[in-house]
Each structure stands twice: as C-alpha cells, then as structure tokens.
Design a protein around this motif. Structure first.
Motif, mmCIF file in Angstrom:
data_model
loop_
_atom_site.group_PDB
_atom_site.id
_atom_site.type_symbol
_atom_site.label_atom_id
_atom_site.label_comp_id
_atom_site.label_asym_id
_atom_site.label_seq_id
_atom_site.Cartn_x
_atom_site.Cartn_y
_atom_site.Cartn_z
ATOM 1 N N ILE A 1 0.717 -1.169 0.146
ATOM 2 C CA ILE A 1 -0.258 0.240 -0.085
ATOM 3 C C ILE A 1 1.133 1.653 0.093
ATOM 4 N N VAL A 2 1.162 1.935 -0.989
ATOM 5 C CA VAL A 2 2.102 2.808 -1.400
ATOM 6 C C VAL A 2 1.135 3.749 -0.487
ATOM 7 N N GLU A 3 0.690 4.107 -0.902
ATOM 8 C CA GLU A 3 -0.052 5.620 0.874
ATOM 9 C C GLU A 3 0.528 5.204 1.624
ATOM 10 N N GLU B 1 8.813 4.518 -7.890
ATOM 11 C CA GLU B 1 8.369 5.299 -7.329
ATOM 12 C C GLU B 1 8.857 5.767 -5.627
ATOM 13 N N ILE B 2 8.542 4.623 -4.912
ATOM 14 C CA ILE B 2 9.437 4.633 -3.977
ATOM 15 C C ILE B 2 10.419 5.429 -3.596
ATOM 16 N N GLU C 1 9.593 9.385 -3.124
ATOM 17 C CA GLU C 1 9.342 9.643 -2.287
ATOM 18 C C GLU C 1 10.313 9.525 -1.298
ATOM 19 N N CYS C 2 11.152 9.036 -1.406
ATOM 20 C CA CYS C 2 12.802 8.705 -0.222
ATOM 21 C C CYS C 2 13.189 10.050 -0.465
ATOM 22 N N ARG C 3 13.356 9.602 -1.607
ATOM 23 C CA ARG C 3 14.606 11.162 -2.540
ATOM 24 C C ARG C 3 14.128 12.475 -1.521
ATOM 25 N N LYS C 4 12.756 12.698 -2.130
ATOM 26 C CA LYS C 4 11.598 13.962 -2.083
ATOM 27 C C LYS C 4 12.176 13.971 -0.155
ATOM 28 N N GLY D 1 16.505 4.697 -9.452
ATOM 29 C CA GLY D 1 16.880 5.965 -8.322
ATOM 30 C C GLY D 1 17.014 5.229 -6.793
ATOM 31 N N CYS D 2 17.717 4.302 -6.845
ATOM 32 C CA CYS D 2 17.500 4.012 -5.407
ATOM 33 C C CYS D 2 18.864 4.013 -5.470
#
Ligand code: PMP
Length: 407
Positions: A154-156, A186-187, A190-193, A217-218
């Motif tokens: 559940i990504v949200e 996507e994960i 969000e982590c980078r942000k 982007g990990c």
C-alpha cells in the motif's frame, strides 16, 4: 526477435535431464535457487583446471588471470545492473551479506535512539533481521509498511510512514513468496524527496527483469548470484559512491587496506575496502558466464516467455477445486504461492516430490507475510525461462494425484 526456443535452452542445463524417484524432474523451485547452464559450470571448472590462483596478490600469470576473472565479473555485474561505475559494485557472497554490509557499515554508525528503519510486511528475513540487529544496538526501531489482500504494497501508507525519524528505507523489488513487483521508481522518488536513502533487495528481480539502478533511483541494490544462473556463494551490493566513501569497512583483513600500522590502518578505496579475504573467485568466473547467458537470451524475450507461462500456470491451478492462491498483484514475476484446502503444505510437497515435482513448502523466510495471510506455510511454485507448459501440465496432474492420496 524470434520467440525463445525452450527445447534448445533446456539442452544447456544438464540437471534438467535427470530423474528423481524414477520420474522426470519438474523443477519449480527456482526462487529458492536456480539451475546452471553448461557455460557456467564450465567456467567454474575451467577456472580450477587452468587459472586457479589468488587475486590481486601475485604478479605471476595465473594470479593475473584469476584477478582478470574476478574483476571481469565486477564489470559484468556493473553492466548488468547499469551501475554508473564498476567501483560502486562490491562483490559479496550473496544478498544476505550485501544487506548485512549496509546494516553494519552504513546504518549502525548513523542510527541513534528514536530513529527508525522502514521496511515492508512482504520482506524476506534477510531484509528484516539485519535491521533488527542494528536497531537493538542503537535504540532505533524497525517499522513495516502494510500490504493489501492482493499482496501489493500500500504505497500511500508506505509514503505516510516515511516520517523524519526514518533514516533508511529497505524494500524488496520482487517478493520471493508472492511474485509481487514493487513500484521502486515511485518509492525511490518519495524517499529522495525526504532525503531518506533507499535499499532495494533485488534477489528475485535480477533473474527476471532488466535492472537499471540509475533509472530506479535507489541508493543501494543487492543481488544474489545463485538465483540468476550463477554459482552459490556469489552476489553483489551496488551503492552510490558517496555512501561507499562514507562507510567504514565491516570485515577487516587482507586486500582491503592501503597501509597497515599498529598506530592506525588506512583502508583501501571502495570497492576493495569491503572485500577482505579471499573471495569465491571460481564462483565469480561463473557469474560472468551467467550474465553472458542471460544477455544472450535478452530480457524482452525471457519476460514474454515467463509471463505467458505464469498466466498458463495460474489458470491451470485456478481450475483445480479447493486451491487458494496467495498474491494477485497486477505486476508479478513467475512465482505462485498456494494451498490446497484440507492439505498441509509439507505433506503436499513431500508427495509432489515423489512424483518428480520440486516445489518449496514452508514459510519461505517470510514469517510476517505468513502472519498477514494467517497461514503457517504455503506451497510455492516458482518458474524460470527453462520451464515449459508441458511441465505445468505435469505439475497440475501431480496435484490431482496427491489430492486423491490425501483425501
Ligand atoms: N531476499 C530475497 C527476496 C530472497 O528471496 C532471498 C533468497 N531466498 C534472499 C534475500 C537471501 O538471499 P541469499 O540467501 O542468497 O543471501
């Protein structure tokens, strides 16, 4: 491109021709470990027959050849995962060592009481227990983001759980139990942000799909050789150079130093800083051959074939009465966890083995996931590009015979 010629491919894998309990083998335990093509077996054999020596220590020709084989595997892995530099690829004994290296060299020195590590409910124990060990030592906690009934993250909720205490996020690319493919881009975004580094467990992704760590982007990406045609005891950790430069070594010994004095030792630069001791040189000769083999097939063809086989096997299983399938993600790799109503997973696996079918039963090193589904164990059929629809038919027939024995 012509479709994959599976009979030709099968001829490259000597073990697939053997019988077990006098029955032709149907090997559906590929997520556990994969079979090896002749080119990999021969690369290991050739290493010991012709090139065996230690790496990076000797000026003699054999030493140079062994070093070339070992460093050649680093080049092959860097190419395979699209690492920006070969020096960002640490050769390890597998994902377990790769993740522990990040736990002890990266996380342990940084974590303090009140910090958190965020992972998910669908992780393999190799992506849970190392974090618990460093959390215990530092007073940090390990949190797990939930999944839904289809076995999708559940990504949200995951994103909501990326709070300021979280110092590292650790997510599997593909679930070893459900086959679920997680939306890593996507994960990672969000982590980078939020400035939170992301480690991805790529153990079950690398055998099935092209990996591009830069596009994903990990920050860290871990793979294990034995699930992607290579020998056991091989693997790698890719990490961004900025992280590697800031990480103290975890293992100390030979080959990881620049200068040793009792007043203080100066460590070598990455990657060698993290590769103390004599590695599995022959195994890495096999890794290079395994990657060449996969590249020779091409992931577009491999994927088309495997996805067709997955759809065929899922439909065939669903046709059987009393079958419960775990994991209905929209994007899946060819792994099917299931149970037959009224039968224990281990009994079924034992009886299937007598019919020549190798599947895994048990908790698949994923206790929290079993807990989520409320079962102690499942059966897991995990497929590879060398499996066939005829084998799926044989597997389904075998389940029918086992059902009669058990009920
Ligand atoms: N993570 C996942 C998702 C896995 O499937 C496995 C192997 N079952 C591991 C980690 C551990 O890999 P290894 O035992 O090769 O270190």
């Amino acid at each position: 491109l012509p479709p994959l010629d599976v009979e030709r491919i099968r001829a490259d894998f000597p073990l697939l021709a053997r019988k077990v309990h006098d029955k032709p083998l149907i090997y559906f335990d590929n997520a556990n470990t994969g079979q090896k093509p002749r080119s990999v077996i021969e690369a290991v054999d050739r290493h010991y027959r012709e090139h065996n020596a230690n790496v990076a220590r000797a000026v003699h020709l054999l030493g140079e050849e062994a070093t070339a084989a070992y460093e050649g595997a680093r080049d092959a892995i860097a190419r395979f995962i699209h690492a920006p530099s070969r020096d960002e690829v640490i050769l390890t004994s597998g994902t377990t060592q790769s993740i522990n290296l990040v736990a002890y060299s990266y996380a342990l020195p940084r974590l303090k009481a009140g910090d958190a590590i965020l992972t998910t409910v669908m992780e393999h124990h190799a992506n849970i227990v190392p974090w618990q060990l460093v959390a215990e030592r530092t007073g940090a906690t390990v949190k797990a983001a939930p999944i839904d009934a289809n076995g999708e993250l559940i990504v949200e909720r995951f994103v909501e759980m990326l709070t300021p205490e979280v110092k590292l996020a650790c997510v599997t690319h593909v679930s070893n139990v459900l086959g679920t493919v997680n939306p890593i881009r996507e994960i990672a975004r969000e982590c980078r942000k939020r400035g939170i580094p992301l480690l991805v467990d790529g153990s079950q992704a690398a055998p099935h799909r092209p990996i591009d760590v830069q596009a994903l982007g990990c920050d860290f990406y871990a793979i294990t050789g034995h699930k992607m045609l290579a020998p056991t005891g091989t693997g790698a950790l890719w990490a961004k150079r900025e992280h590697l430069m800031a990480m103290p070594p975890f293992f100390g010994g030979g080959e990881m130093i620049r200068e040793v004095r009792f007043e203080g030792t100066v460590f070598a630069d990455p990657p060698h800083r993290f590769e103390a001791g004599t590695p599995n040189i022959a195994g890495f000769a096999g890794v290079a051959a395994a990657i060449e083999y996969l590249e020779g097939i091409g992931f577009d063809r491999l994927k088309a074939y495997e996805q067709d086989l997955l759809a065929y096997a899922t439909a065939a299983l669903e046709n059987l009465p009393g079958i419960r399938i775990f994991g209905r993600a929209k994007e899946k790799e060819p792994v099917i966890s299931f149970l037959l109503e009224g039968a224990h997973a281990n009994d079924m696996a034992t009886l299937l083995d007598l019919q020549g079918v190798a599947v895994r039963s048990g908790h698949h090193c994923a206790h929290p996931l079993m807990h989520f589904f409320g079962v102690p164990a499942t059966l897991r059929a995990s497929l590879a590009f060398y499996n066939t629809k005829a084998e799926v038919d044989g597997f389904v027939d075998a389940i029918g015979r086992v059902r009669k024995l058990l009920m």
